[in-house]
Design a protein around this motif. Structure first.
Motif, PDB file in Angstrom:
ATOM      1  N   GLU A 106      41.480  79.548 116.618  1.00  0.00           N
ATOM      2  CA  GLU A 106      40.075  79.445 116.196  1.00  0.00           C
ATOM      3  C   GLU A 106      39.984  79.257 114.683  1.00  0.00           C
ATOM      4  N   TYR A 109      40.647  75.642 113.745  1.00  0.00           N
ATOM      5  CA  TYR A 109      39.496  74.775 113.998  1.00  0.00           C
ATOM      6  C   TYR A 109      38.342  75.078 113.052  1.00  0.00           C
ATOM      7  N   GLU A 110      38.169  76.330 112.672  1.00  0.00           N
ATOM      8  CA  GLU A 110      37.098  76.646 111.728  1.00  0.00           C
ATOM      9  C   GLU A 110      37.349  75.949 110.391  1.00  0.00           C
ATOM     10  N   TYR A 112      39.218  73.277 109.977  1.00  0.00           N
ATOM     11  CA  TYR A 112      39.156  71.841 110.275  1.00  0.00           C
ATOM     12  C   TYR A 112      37.699  71.359 110.254  1.00  0.00           C
ATOM     13  N   LEU A 113      36.813  72.107 110.914  1.00  0.00           N
ATOM     14  CA  LEU A 113      35.414  71.718 111.000  1.00  0.00           C
ATOM     15  C   LEU A 113      34.642  71.977 109.707  1.00  0.00           C
ATOM     16  N   LEU A 116      33.240  69.126 107.574  1.00  0.00           N
ATOM     17  CA  LEU A 116      31.944  68.472 107.776  1.00  0.00           C
ATOM     18  C   LEU A 116      31.024  68.695 106.586  1.00  0.00           C
ATOM     19  N   ARG A 117      31.095  69.869 105.979  1.00  0.00           N
ATOM     20  CA  ARG A 117      30.203  70.200 104.864  1.00  0.00           C
ATOM     21  C   ARG A 117      30.920  70.283 103.525  1.00  0.00           C
ATOM     22  N   ARG A 122      38.057  66.854 103.694  1.00  0.00           N
ATOM     23  CA  ARG A 122      38.177  65.758 104.669  1.00  0.00           C
ATOM     24  C   ARG A 122      39.542  65.075 104.666  1.00  0.00           C
ATOM     25  N   ALA A 125      41.865  67.398 106.491  1.00  0.00           N
ATOM     26  CA  ALA A 125      41.563  67.448 107.924  1.00  0.00           C
ATOM     27  C   ALA A 125      42.124  66.207 108.616  1.00  0.00           C
ATOM     28  N   ASP A 153      41.944  66.910 120.892  1.00  0.00           N
ATOM     29  CA  ASP A 153      40.969  67.661 120.094  1.00  0.00           C
ATOM     30  C   ASP A 153      39.787  68.100 120.948  1.00  0.00           C
ATOM     31  N   LEU A 157      38.710  71.947 121.804  1.00  0.00           N
ATOM     32  CA  LEU A 157      37.407  72.448 121.350  1.00  0.00           C
ATOM     33  C   LEU A 157      36.567  72.964 122.509  1.00  0.00           C
TER      34      LEU A 157
END
Length: 197
Positions: A106, A109-110, A112-113, A116-117, A122, A125, A153, A157
């Motif tokens: 987890e 992925y946190e 990795y995501l 987005l912000r 990026r 990632a 992926d 997810l």
């Protein structure tokens, strides 16, 4: 008289490890130079010396988190062996990864995501996608390799976000649908050979 500073060549790594623990326990919003310094048991100035911004620290943490799956896949040798059931091997590796310490998955992925912000994350990632796609390109064409990464992926997810159970046979079947069967590298999905026509 001030004490001389003790040489600590592993301090930077300890700070990165501490950042991963902080994000794992409190999420990205809990990350600060102060919380990481406390977790690493180092002076606050050490975190800002090694990482001028939180984005720099997150880049280092994400790069470290990215290493596992791609390295294991590369070291297994399965993608390079034409006799191996590639879909089955990928499904098995995903199962082992997800079955590992769930908090760690987890956390990956946190981070990795978070890209987005946080634009600074990026490129890092994207490194995971690039590494795994490069490994898979030894057995298939680059387009199919990237499609396999996207499918892996998505499956991971879904399992994480729904708190579901990973179904290795389902994953193997879906991955197999993307792979050309009985053809050498260079065959495109659906049986057409790249460049033909």
């Amino acid at each position: 008289m001030a004490r001389p500073r003790r040489h600590d060549p592993e301090r930077r790594q300890r700070i990165v490890d501490a950042a991963l623990r902080v994000v794992g326990a409190r999420g990205i919003e809990g990350l600060s130079h102060r919380t990481v310094a406390a977790e690493a048991d180092v002076p606050l100035g050490s975190t800002t010396y090694h990482f001028a911004s939180l984005d720099e620290l997150l880049v280092a943490a994400l790069r470290q988190a990215n290493e596992g799956f791609g390295r294991e896949l590369r070291e297994s040798g399965a993608p390079a062996d034409p006799e191996t059931d590639l879909a089955g091997e990928l499904a098995r590796h995903m199962g082992q990864w997800i079955a590992g310490e769930r908090t760690g998955v987890e956390l990956e992925y946190e981070l990795y995501l978070a890209a987005l912000r946080r634009p600074a994350l990026r490129p890092v990632a994207a490194e995971w996608t690039d590494v795994v796609a490069e490994v898979l390109s030894r057995r298939t064409d680059p387009v199919t390799a990237r499609a396999l990464v996207a499918l892996m992926d998505g499956i991971c997810l879904q399992v994480l976000l729904t708190n579901g159970t990973y179904d290795e046979e389902y994953a193997r079947e879906m991955l197999a649908r993307l792979l050309p069967t009985g053809r050498e590298k260079g065959a495109a999905p659906g049986g057409a050979v790249e460049g033909a026509g």
